[in-house]
Design a protein around this motif. Structure first.
Motif, PDB file in Angstrom:
ATOM      1  N   LEU A 171       0.744  -1.175  -0.056  1.00  0.00           N
ATOM      2  CA  LEU A 171       0.163   0.010   0.062  1.00  0.00           C
ATOM      3  C   LEU A 171       0.878   1.341  -0.037  1.00  0.00           C
ATOM      4  N   LEU A 172       1.923   1.159   0.407  1.00  0.00           N
ATOM      5  CA  LEU A 172       2.893   2.215   0.441  1.00  0.00           C
ATOM      6  C   LEU A 172       3.308   2.807  -0.937  1.00  0.00           C
ATOM      7  N   ILE A 173       3.127   1.888  -1.923  1.00  0.00           N
ATOM      8  CA  ILE A 173       3.662   2.144  -3.347  1.00  0.00           C
ATOM      9  C   ILE A 173       2.399   2.034  -4.295  1.00  0.00           C
ATOM     10  N   GLN A 174       1.196   1.796  -3.874  1.00  0.00           N
ATOM     11  CA  GLN A 174       0.010   1.682  -4.629  1.00  0.00           C
ATOM     12  C   GLN A 174      -0.102   2.668  -5.743  1.00  0.00           C
ATOM     13  N   HIS A 175       0.356   3.705  -5.838  1.00  0.00           N
ATOM     14  CA  HIS A 175       0.387   4.786  -6.875  1.00  0.00           C
ATOM     15  C   HIS A 175       1.415   4.758  -7.751  1.00  0.00           C
TER      16      HIS A 175
END
Length: 190
Positions: A171-175
């Motif tokens: 989720l830290l790098i979801q974008h």
């Protein structure tokens, strides 16, 4: 040892053990809670930076923050998995960890060695309580997941100590599609 019961490879244990040795040798006071938070921060920062976990531990939402249950148990009891790397001594009701060997950087890339030093420089002087506050801030994965799962108030009020809710570090790098792909490939092969 039967591989069915082995969670960590010898390379993983070497990396975890040497990470802890590095932290012990570079930070004056390193109680268990502080050590556990620094291990989490290493994984978090590494994933944010490159999409690749530092230690690839499995963190859960606990009262004092993101915690890998196996490492918590290892540091709570006499070290077994990490017995070649650290020893635990109790003096005046305080537990201290000591390195049993010198730091070996064989399992680390140059970027990982830089990250280790950066985390020591940035967080080494924090107390365990300050690190707990840092990992519990609104917007962190710990806070977000605790809130989503309906356990935030109970954790903060100390009505419960731990949960089995995993912290999904992806989720830290979801974008960031590139880092997310790197993370997913890493998980697939490890």
């Amino acid at each position: 040892m039967n591989p069915f019961y082995t969670k960590y490879t010898s390379e993983q244990l070497d990396k975890i053990g040497n990470t802890i040795i590095f932290l012990i040798k570079n930070i004056k006071k390193l109680p268990k809670t502080k050590l556990l938070k620094l291990l989490y921060i290493l994984d978090e920062k590494s994933i944010q930076r490159s999409g690749t976990p530092f230690l690839n531990l499995n963190y859960e939402v606990w009262k004092f923050g993101p915690v890998d249950k196996d490492i918590f148990i290892e540091l709570s009891d006499e070290p077994a998995l990490l017995k070649n790397f650290i020893e635990k001594k109790r003096e005046n009701d305080k537990v201290s960890f000591f390195a049993k060997s010198e730091f070996c950087d064989d399992e680390f890339s140059n970027n990982e060695l830089r990250l280790l030093q950066e985390v020591v420089n940035e967080f080494g002087n924090y107390t365990a309580k300050e690190l707990v506050r840092y990992t519990h801030k609104e917007g962190t994965l710990w806070h977000t997941i605790a809130k989503e799962k309906g356990v935030l108030e109970d954790l903060e009020a100390e009505k419960i100590n731990a949960t089995e809710f995993d912290i999904d570090l992806s989720l830290l790098i979801q974008h960031d599609n590139r880092k997310k792909q790197i993370y997913e490939e890493y998980q697939l092969f490890n």
